[in-house]
Design an enzyme around this catalytic site. Structure first.
Site, PDB file in Angstrom:
ATOM      1  N   GLU A 232     -80.642   0.646  17.370  1.00  0.00           N
ATOM      2  CA  GLU A 232     -79.723  -0.390  16.899  1.00  0.00           C
ATOM      3  C   GLU A 232     -80.138  -1.805  17.309  1.00  0.00           C
ATOM      4  O   GLU A 232     -80.157  -2.731  16.503  1.00  0.00           O
ATOM      5  CB  GLU A 232     -78.319  -0.099  17.434  1.00  0.00           C
ATOM      6  CG  GLU A 232     -77.224  -0.925  16.803  1.00  0.00           C
ATOM      7  CD  GLU A 232     -76.872  -0.473  15.400  1.00  0.00           C
ATOM      8  OE1 GLU A 232     -77.151  -1.242  14.459  1.00  0.00           O
ATOM      9  OE2 GLU A 232     -76.334   0.632  15.238  1.00  0.00           O
TER      10      GLU A 232
ATOM     11  N   SER B 201     -71.744  -4.098  10.768  1.00  0.00           N
ATOM     12  CA  SER B 201     -72.001  -5.159  11.738  1.00  0.00           C
ATOM     13  C   SER B 201     -70.709  -5.947  11.982  1.00  0.00           C
ATOM     14  O   SER B 201     -69.703  -5.366  12.387  1.00  0.00           O
ATOM     15  CB  SER B 201     -73.147  -6.049  11.253  1.00  0.00           C
ATOM     16  OG  SER B 201     -73.594  -6.899  12.281  1.00  0.00           O
TER      17      SER B 201
ATOM     18  N   HIS C 214     -80.713  -2.212  13.549  1.00  0.00           N
ATOM     19  CA  HIS C 214     -79.453  -2.687  12.985  1.00  0.00           C
ATOM     20  C   HIS C 214     -79.636  -3.018  11.506  1.00  0.00           C
ATOM     21  O   HIS C 214     -80.574  -3.713  11.124  1.00  0.00           O
ATOM     22  CB  HIS C 214     -79.011  -3.933  13.757  1.00  0.00           C
ATOM     23  CG  HIS C 214     -77.634  -4.403  13.436  1.00  0.00           C
ATOM     24  ND1 HIS C 214     -76.504  -3.701  13.789  1.00  0.00           N
ATOM     25  CD2 HIS C 214     -77.195  -5.522  12.798  1.00  0.00           C
ATOM     26  CE1 HIS C 214     -75.436  -4.364  13.396  1.00  0.00           C
ATOM     27  NE2 HIS C 214     -75.822  -5.468  12.782  1.00  0.00           N
TER      28      HIS C 214
END
Length: 409
Positions: A195, A78, A303
């Protein structure tokens, strides 16, 4: 602060004989605020400079922990993945690492002018709007006042970013990758199939009209084409807008280039210069729940969903037997890459270089395999997205939903 430790069985590398170094670096306004007079050297990349200091410490000291200074792997997920890209583009960081891992993090940055404008907005929010005295005013503020002012300086899409055009980052990281001006080391890079889906949750209960209005505002003349491919899902109530919005945000990569088609292009650009580039897509769509969700909402391979498979102690819930197989396989792949600069192992499916237009599809059980890049492109509708022009999203989904009048229930 830097912490080096031999790993335990609870971490991803406990069986790979790898020393893990974790660091602290300045975040938010403390790490990336850019204001005239804040520093003689200018910039705003204090967090990035902290990371480089930690890498230099590692080079000097890792041998004392049983590590090899000639085999340092830089890894992040990230925002950490974004830092990896920035460090690969930073001339002062060259020679400080020998491999890199980027998980679900693109290569965004700000120009000095953009960063300064954000810095002035932050100072104004903190009650320090006088440009000449802003720095001294901020230094006199209490920590809680600075944190309150930073609420709009740390969102998903308006948070701090590396600043380019300064000595530690002469060109934007994305430009550095496209032009080959980056530290050329073996790279493991990848994304998750869904995601961005969980960030579409504020659009739970959105009406068809609200959904189509948001798409129209974002994609303008291309909105009809987007809606034809991502229609409002009347059968998916109450997430009729959240699911298609999460899919199109993933496929279009409008969250700082994460996921979908732009992320594949980023892997292409790295692979054009570095033959040992290895691309993956994490595809377990039923992982343990990670992060906020709502009843009945399927976040999919969202994510950060891959993290518990590499670091089982982070798992919010137990893994199934098939998921544990995937976890062990991922640990072996990552461990081999850290040791050798290649994820090749003798006990599982071969993972070819992305130079061969193949990526690793990571799936539960024994189903992980290398697939042609065309399968990824079809799944994310890259033929469409690569053929139109559009901008990254700059407003957090929560505020977008509020502006659209979506009711929170």
């Amino acid at each position: 602060a830097v912490r080096a430790t031999s790993t335990t069985a609870h971490s991803s590398h406990g069986t790979n004989n790898i020393v893990v170094v974790t660091i602290n670096y300045r975040l938010g306004a403390n790490g990336f605020l850019d204001l005239p007079g804040l520093s003689a050297r200018g910039g705003g990349n204090y967090g990035l400079l902290d990371q480089q200091a930690a890498l230099r410490w590692t080079q000097r000291n890792i041998a004392a922990f049983g590590g090899d200074p000639g085999r340092v792997t830089l890894s992040g997920e990230s925002a950490g993945g974004q830092s990896v890209c920035a460090l690969m583009a930073s001339p002062p960081a060259r020679g400080l690492f020998d491999r890199a891992i980027m998980q679900s993090g693109g290569c965004p940055s700000l120009t000095s002018a953009q960063a300064t404008a954000r810095g002035k907005s932050y100072a104004t929010a903190a009650g320090c709007g006088d440009s000449a005295a802003a720095v001294s005013c901020l230094r006199a503020k209490r920590p809680d006042e600075l944190l309150a002012a930073g609420r709009d300086f740390g969102g998903i899409l308006n948070g701090p970013l590396p600043v380019s055009g300064v000595p530690e980052l002469p060109v934007a990281p994305g430009v550095a990758v496209r032009s080959g001006r980056f530290t050329d080391v073996p790279l493991l890079i990848g994304t998750n199939r869904d995601e961005i889906r969980k960030w579409a949750l504020p659009f739970a209960h959105a009406t068809k009209e609200q959904y189509e209005r948001v798409v129209g505002q974002q994609f303008g003349p291309h909105a009809d084409g987007v809606l034809a491919r991502y229609p409002y899902g009347a059968r998916d109530r109450p997430y009729s807008a959240a699911y298609p919005l999460g899919a199109l945000w993933t496929d279009s990569s409008v969250f700082y280039g994460m996921g979908g088609c732009q992320y594949q292009r980023l892997a292409d650009q790295f692979a054009a210069r570095q033959p040992r580039t290895y691309f993956y897509e994490f595809g377990d769509r039923n992982p343990p729940s990670h992060g906020p969700t709502q009843p009945g909402f399927a976040a999919g391979a969202a994510h950060a969903a891959e993290l518990p498979y590499l670091w089982p102690s982070m798992s919010p819930g137990p893994l199934t037997p098939e998921q544990r197989k995937l976890s062990r396989a991922m640990m072996r792949y990552w461990g081999a890459f850290v040791r050798d600069g290649s994820p090749a192992t003798h006990r599982q499916a071969p993972w070819p270089s992305y130079r061969h237009a193949k990526l690793m599809s990571l799936l539960p059980g024994d189903r992980s395999r290398a697939v042609n890049s065309g399968a990824y492109e079809a799944r994310h509708q890259c033929g469409f997205w690569n053929g139109i022009d559009y901008d990254w999203l700059t407003t957090d989904p929560m505020y977008l939903a509020q502006r659209a009048g979506v009711s929170a229930r």
